[in-house]
Design an enzyme around this catalytic site. Structure first.
Site: not given
Ligand SMILES: NC(=O)c1ccc[n+]([C@@H]2O[C@H](COP(=O)([O-])OP(=O)(O)OC[C@H]3O[C@@H](n4cnc5c(N)ncnc54)[C@H](OP(=O)(O)O)[C@@H]3O)[C@@H](O)[C@H]2O)c1
Length: 259
Positions: A147, A160
């Protein structure tokens, strides 16, 4: 409906964690559209099956694998199941993660540990169980989703920022260890992307509008990112022809880091 027969990832097998939502879902769909056979990994059966189905509906190949990627046993079983189903593995995306607000004073130890388990331990465990296979094959690509928070301090995101910085360090250490054996390890640092995780953060804030404005103000672009922006970067790192690209940390953040 015709099966996909052309694409930049034909003959590749990809495992994408956190593929039931947001960025991981977009990566899984994009990889599938590029011809990869995709292991869609997450805990939510309904969403996971729907993502796998959506890939199949456009002629791709995918299967949902339910696993808690913070559990050593679950990840070991997951990797064995993926290898059994697809007969190989070429691309691993460590994307599962979570952001919670808080500085070091108001972050409880249990919250700190939980955040590190899902953001850091999961990437370690999935790498721990998949690398032996990639090494035996003499090729592979691992993509860690960090991130902008891993590269700069963000207000009220102490755990984070620390966890995402750890992923940058893990990427570099793994690149040093495994690139000589043709395994490429790279990292993407997204800026704010409109996903369910970000919507939850905004909705839980005392002043949701101010939070969204703050997300936008960090950028040079007039808009936030989309999951597809990150999926495009992931395809670049996954392409088998990009043999010289390893140990890279790519910001896809609307210019946030340029400030
Ligand atoms: N969105 C942003 O602005 C942003 C920016 C920078 C970095 N990121 C990073 O990008 C990644 C994805 O973020 P997102 O925004 O797409 O989040 P999201 O929509 O909340 O998706 C998170 C995913 O992680 C999975 N997950 C969480 N805990 C888990 C576990 N214990 N075992 C297996 N799967 C698990 C969830 O699956 P289930 O619910 O099916 O378990 C879901 O598919 C993260 O690492 C986040 O830190 C996001």
């Amino acid at each position: 409906m015709a099966l996909i027969t052309e694409g930049r990832l034909m003959d590749q097998v990809a495992l994408v964690t956190g593929a039931t939502s947001g960025i991981g879902e977009a990566i899984a769909r994009r990889f599938g559209a590029e011809g990869a056979r995709v292991a869609v990994v997450g805990r939510d059966h309904e969403r996971g099956e729907a993502v796998a189905r959506s890939i199949a509906e456009v002629g791709g190949t995918a299967q949902f694998f339910a696993a808690d990627v913070t559990s050593d046993d679950a990840v070991g079983s997951l990797v064995r199941a993926v290898l059994d189903r697809f007969g190989g593995l070429d691309i691993v995306v460590n994307n599962a993660g979570l952001s919670v607000p808080g500085n070091v004073v108001d972050t409880a130890p249990a919250q700190w540990d939980a955040l590190f388990r899902i953001n850091v331990r999961s990437a370690y465990l999935v790498s721990h169980h998949t690398l032996p296979h990639l090494l035996a094959c003499g090729a592979g690509s691992v993509i860690n989703i960090s991130s902008e928070a891993g590269l700069k301090g963000l207000k009220d995101r102490a755990a984070y920022c620390a966890a995402k910085a750890a992923l940058v360090g893990l990427t570099k250490a793994m690149a040093v260890d495994h690139s000589p054996h043709r395994i490429r390890i790279n990292c993407i640092c997204p800026g704010t992307v409109e996903t369910p995780m970000v919507r939850r953060l905004i909705d839980s804030d005392a002043d949701p509008l101010a939070m969204k404005k703050a997300f936008l103000q960090r950028r040079l672009t007039p808009h936030l990112g989309s999951p597809e922006d990150i999926a495009e970067a992931a395809v670049y790192f996954a392409l088998p022809g990009n043999g010289y690209v390893t140990g890279a940390v790519l910001s896809v953040d609307g210019g946030s880091l340029a400030r």
